[in-house]
Design a protein around this motif. Structure first.
Motif, PDB file in Angstrom:
ATOM      1  N   LYS A 143       8.270   1.526  -0.007  1.00 38.60           N
ATOM      2  CA  LYS A 143       9.328   2.534   0.066  1.00 38.60           C
ATOM      3  C   LYS A 143      10.657   2.039  -0.488  1.00 38.60           C
ATOM      4  CE  LYS A 143       7.624   5.385   3.906  1.00 38.60           C
ATOM      5  NZ  LYS A 143       6.281   4.793   4.019  1.00 38.60           N
ATOM      6  N   GLU A 164       0.821  -1.207   0.000  1.00 36.06           N
ATOM      7  CA  GLU A 164       0.000   0.000   0.000  1.00 36.06           C
ATOM      8  C   GLU A 164       0.856   1.259   0.000  1.00 36.06           C
ATOM      9  OE1 GLU A 164      -3.088  -0.659  -0.557  1.00 36.06           O
ATOM     10  OE2 GLU A 164      -2.600  -2.777  -0.297  1.00 36.06           O
ATOM     11  N   ASN A 165       2.016   1.179   0.654  1.00 37.11           N
ATOM     12  CA  ASN A 165       2.914   2.333   0.708  1.00 37.11           C
ATOM     13  C   ASN A 165       4.372   1.850   0.618  1.00 37.11           C
ATOM     14  OD1 ASN A 165       3.788   5.011   0.979  1.00 37.11           O
ATOM     15  ND2 ASN A 165       3.873   4.851   3.211  1.00 37.11           N
TER      16      ASN A 165
END
Length: 309
Positions: A57, A54-55
């Protein structure tokens, strides 16, 4: 000592679910599992933390995201070592293609008598398995080569790490001209990592054709050495900047047009610069990067596109 080591491994498989999944996945026991679930489980097994889709990095997280959600049909052509030649010819020119000596659907159809004394055989859909580098045809065992190529053709390169572009590649065997670099005995790999069409990282492979293990050194786009280890040890001696560095960088960026992230490989030989391959998921997104800060830094360079799936 060996028995003790085996017992320790067996106990780890029994009590460590992550390790158990990693081992069993290598034997194809999860081939029917959906791509997302498989990648989440394997990521946790390798890095001992949850895969954040979802996020994301880090570059390793974003490579998993790209496997799942950036599925453009043309990527299948780009990873096909035979069909990519058409794309390379259109984008940068036929002169950058290693001369093609033959292409076959079946290993038994290879006309060895028509091949030169030196050549390279490889499958168009995988990496390594079935590949044969012939330096002297008189020393070649044709039956053994055919057997290994047949194994290569059967390999499902997609399923082991869910690198989906390889899933629908029409499998073939190609023969290319045997080439070496300026050393006369090896072929250094110049790998240009493109982020949104721009080269920001370069890796040079050395010792690929020696008795030593393959080495890798990393540089920025201006050929400044970077303190990174990513799947390989660094070479004992830093490789010198290749004469055609700027040319290869410019060619890589042309081939990487409109792609969020791709690695484009080239070779520099006395005859000129040759294209190697295009790779979308370096190390399948499962190789550790040291120091860990570089995993995040490289990840920050990828701007994820809109989902296509």
């Amino acid at each position: 000592m060996r028995i003790k080591k085996v017992c320790k491994t067996v106990l780890r498989i029994i009590y460590d679910s992550d390790y158990r999944f990693y081992i069993t996945s290598c034997y194809g026991l999860h081939n029917r599992m959906g791509d997302r679930e498989f990648l989440e489980k394997k990521f946790k097994a390798v890095f001992h933390r949850k895969l954040d889709l979802e996020n994301p990095k880090t570059i390793n997280e974003k490579l998993q995201w790209l496997k799942l959600y950036d599925r453009k049909p043309q990527y299948t052509q780009y990873v096909d070592k035979y069909l990519v030649r058409k794309y390379v010819k259109e984008m940068i020119g036929e002169e950058y293609l290693i001369p093609l000596l033959g292409v076959w659907d079946n290993a038994e159809d290879i006309e060895f008598d028509k091949l030169p004394d030196q050549f390279v055989l490889k499958c168009n859909h995988n990496s390594g398995t079935g590949m044969y580098i012939c330096k002297n045809k008189n020393n070649m065992d044709c039956n053994k080569v055919i057997s290994e190529l047949k194994k290569g053709l059967k390999q499902d390169y997609y399923i082991t790490a869910r690198e989906w572009p390889y899933k629908n590649v029409p499998r073939k065997i190609i023969a290319e001209k045997y080439i070496v670099d300026e050393s006369g005995y090896e072929l250094k790999d110049y790998k240009f990592y493109c982020f949104n069409g721009r080269v920001k990282l370069v890796m040079i492979n050395s010792d690929r054709m020696s008795d030593k293990s393959t080495k890798a050194d990393y540089f920025d786009e201006n050929y400044n050495h970077l303190d990174i280890k990513w799947g390989y040890e660094n070479a004992d001696k830093l490789p010198e900047k290749p004469e055609k560095f700027e040319l290869m960088k410019a060619l890589a960026e042309k081939l990487a047009t409109n792609i969020p992230h791709v690695r484009v490989d080239f070779y520099q030989t006395p005859e000129g610069v040759y294209f190697g391959e295009m790779t979308f998921f370096d190390g399948s997104g499962f190789d550790r990067i040291e120091p860990i800060e570089w995993d995040y830094k490289l990840g920050s360079w990828i701007n994820l596109p809109q989902k296509t799936q």
